[in-house]
Scaffold this motif. Structure first.
Motif, PDB file in Angstrom:
ATOM      1  N   LEU A  42      -1.623   3.305   5.336  1.00 55.73           N
ATOM      2  CA  LEU A  42      -1.940   2.708   6.627  1.00 55.73           C
ATOM      3  C   LEU A  42      -1.139   3.359   7.745  1.00 55.73           C
ATOM      4  N   SER A  85      -5.106  -5.409   9.599  1.00 54.16           N
ATOM      5  CA  SER A  85      -4.062  -4.571  10.176  1.00 54.16           C
ATOM      6  C   SER A  85      -4.078  -4.711  11.694  1.00 54.16           C
ATOM      7  N   GLN A 325      -8.732   0.515  10.569  1.00 56.28           N
ATOM      8  CA  GLN A 325      -7.384   0.466  10.007  1.00 56.28           C
ATOM      9  C   GLN A 325      -7.291  -0.563   8.884  1.00 56.28           C
ATOM     10  N   SER A 326      -7.940  -1.717   9.088  1.00 55.48           N
ATOM     11  CA  SER A 326      -7.909  -2.764   8.067  1.00 55.48           C
ATOM     12  C   SER A 326      -8.670  -2.339   6.817  1.00 55.48           C
ATOM     13  N   ASN A 329      -6.432  -0.099   4.917  1.00 58.16           N
ATOM     14  CA  ASN A 329      -5.395  -0.902   4.273  1.00 58.16           C
ATOM     15  C   ASN A 329      -5.926  -1.569   3.006  1.00 58.16           C
ATOM     16  N   ALA A 343       4.044  -0.337   6.781  1.00 56.87           N
ATOM     17  CA  ALA A 343       3.524   0.626   7.754  1.00 56.87           C
ATOM     18  C   ALA A 343       4.354   0.620   9.030  1.00 56.87           C
TER      19      ALA A 343
END
Length: 573
Positions: A42, A85, A325-326, A329, A343
């Motif tokens: 991440l 995230s 981003q999530s 992750n 992160a």
């Protein structure tokens, strides 16, 4: 209460306020390796995204790093989602970059201070939303509007990055159309080395997405760009570099803004808050459903509040849950929000010790990363689906899209909010109504238009509204009722208003039913209610429906109402 019970109660209260205090106590050590790997992955994704989005916000690149760092150090402890995230996003970055220019008056330091203040205001709004338990309010912004808004944002963002990709200066200000006009008229100034570098980065990102899915390909593209710049001397070919990135932490504290700025920033802060709330809740719901746990939307407001307050105090700007981003992750194996903390710690190390390595990052590479990321915002398939499903909803999405392109991002998101509310009110103010007929061989009554085989009663009109009777839809319901009655012509002796699909009635709705009762009585028709719910019966009683001492019978079906009326007619005859 004994000391042990007091401690348990205190722990329960703390776990509700700070979920990490609860799940850390029962943390499964076998999840640590997965959370560490996910956090490292991440961070590799967040670093280039933070740099790129900060440039979209017309802020120094370190502002994006500070925002990801400080928000990440806080969000993980308060969120109820295990994979969401927190980060800077393209949509919010563009909002900030497109909205603060006039207010800053060309002063970069003041621009940064205003962006930081906006983050603090978004944090304050999120905190108020948490205290008011307003988690369900984010659902009022329809997905239809978000599809159009995000597609408009994607096109607007592309218009800001294409000049950087081609190696010439972009248009300062203006809407999408003026930016694209500037781009096409400036193509003769293209720097071929910069364009080749940018296209190469785009190809690498596309191949990485295809063959190295959910890996930090953007991070390796950044590293490759920095290495190429150092060994090939790309700045000597006119390729612009990122420039100095200050090493170390910023001064922590409130931004230097005037009290009058707060009022000027309010529309921008509300737009950023709305986007952050909707996006974060949507991401959280998606992961909660996939992994089988419960998401607390109100808790996400508290997490957003802490993240934005930390970002604002640390010279960042508004942050939100980030979809790409999530997904990175989650795909990297994150089991708990601890990956977000990992992160953030890695970004902290970069900011403290290695930020000078980012100085030689070529601008075309950064533009390529942003352009590639924006492909996830433009949903042509979603627009096609809206067109097939409902042309009206497609036009709403198109209006939001064109609002962004023609009026800018801030006005575009406000147009989206207004359209969401109007769409909701339109649906609520024009509920579906139906005349009912007996399903052959049963005592059940259903829509005679959708099911023509259902039997109308020759002397009875059965009318239904598939919604609550509220002040903004009573006129529409009255008109549909009169149309249904007129269509049946003379010979109707009984009107049955079916309330089984009407969950609530306000005073205007009760008055409508009383008005219809009187109107039917003047025409020599009886007016009865069927299958009214308990709360509806109580509301009608409070409103005085039927006169003093009158009551609405409980659980009476349409058949029972008709049988009672006919028995009365025979007795009277």
């Amino acid at each position: 209460m004994n000391a042990g019970a007091q401690g348990a109660a205190g722990g329960s209260w703390l776990a509700r306020l700070v979920p990490a205090a609860g799940w850390l106590r029962g943390y499964d050590p076998s999840s640590l390796r997965l959370d560490l790997v996910a956090g490292i992955t991440l961070a590799a994704y967040l670093l280039p995204a933070g740099l790129g989005d900060a440039s979209l916000a017309n802020l120094p690149v370190e502002a994006g790093l500070y925002a990801c760092l400080f928000s990440g150090l806080v969000f993980w402890a308060f969120c109820s989602s295990r994979q969401t995230s927190i980060t800077v996003t393209s949509a919010i970055s563009l909002l900030v970059g497109a909205s603060l220019g006039d207010l800053a008056g060309g002063d970069p330091a003041r621009f940064w201070a205003l962006a930081t203040c906006t983050a603090l205001m978004v944090g304050a709004m999120s905190l108020v939303a948490y205290l008011l338990r307003a988690g369900s309010l984010v659902n009022f912004v329809s997905e239809t509007v978000l599809v159009g808004f995000k597609s408009g944002v994607a096109l607007y963002l592309a218009s800001t990055q294409l000049p950087k990709l081609f190696g010439f200066g972009g248009s300062h200000g203006g809407d999408f159309w003026s930016r694209m006009h500037h781009f096409f008229t400036s193509l003769g100034s293209t720097n071929t080395v910069a364009l080749a570098l940018g296209v190469g980065a785009l190809v690498a990102l596309a191949l990485g997405k295809r063959y190295l899915a959910n890996r930090p390909v953007a991070f390796f593209v950044v590293v490759a760009g920095i290495v190429a710049s150092a060994f090939l001397g790309l700045s000597g070919y006119g390729v612009k570099m990122l420039g100095e990135v200050p090493q170390g932490l910023p001064q922590f504290g409130l931004p230097a803004v005037r009290a009058s700025d707060i009022n000027e920033l309010l529309p921008l802060a509300m737009a950023c808050f709305l986007l952050a709330a909707v996006e974060t809740a949507a991401i959280g719901r998606m992961f909660a459903q996939k992994h089988g746990y419960r998401l607390d939307s109100n808790q996400e407001f508290l997490a957003l509040a802490g993240a934005n307050l930390a970002s604002g105090l640390g010279r960042g700007y508004p942050v939100s849950g980030g979809m790409s981003q999530s997904l990175v992750n989650e795909s990297a194996g994150a089991r708990t929000p601890l990956s977000g903390l990992v992160a953030a710690v890695i970004i902290l190390v970069v900011v403290l010790f290695f930020s000078e390595l980012l100085r030689d990052l070529p601008q075309p590479v950064l533009a390529a990363i942003v352009l590639f990321a924006v492909t996830g915002l433009f949903k042509l398939s979603a627009l096609k689906r809206l067109w097939r499903f409902n042309r009206g909803e497609f036009l709403v999405a198109l209006a939001a899209l064109m609002g962004v392109l023609g009026s800018g991002l801030l006005r575009g998101v406000l147009i989206g909010v207004v359209l969401s509310i109007l769409l909701l009110l339109r649906r609520g103010s024009t509920p579906h109504t139906a005349e009912l007929g007996r399903v052959p061989g049963t005592d059940f009554f259903a829509d005679v238009i959708r099911n023509p085989e259902n039997e109308r009663q020759p002397d009875v009109l059965v009318f239904r509204v598939d919604a609550s009777l509220l002040y903004f839809n009573v006129d529409y319901v009255r008109d549909r009722f009169e149309e249904a009655l007129a269509a049946r012509g003379p010979g109707i002796g009984l009107v049955v208003f079916f309330l089984g699909t009407t969950p609530n009635v306000d005073l205007a709705g009760a008055d409508l039913l009383e008005e219809l009762r009187h109107a039917c009585g003047k025409r020599g028709m009886a007016f009865r209610l069927a299958e009214a719910r308990g709360n509806v019966r109580e509301a009608l009683l409070r409103a005085g429906f039927g006169g003093e001492g009158a009551a609405v019978a409980a659980h009476q079906t349409v058949t029972q109402v008709m049988d009672t009326w006919r028995a009365g007619e025979r007795a009277g005859g």
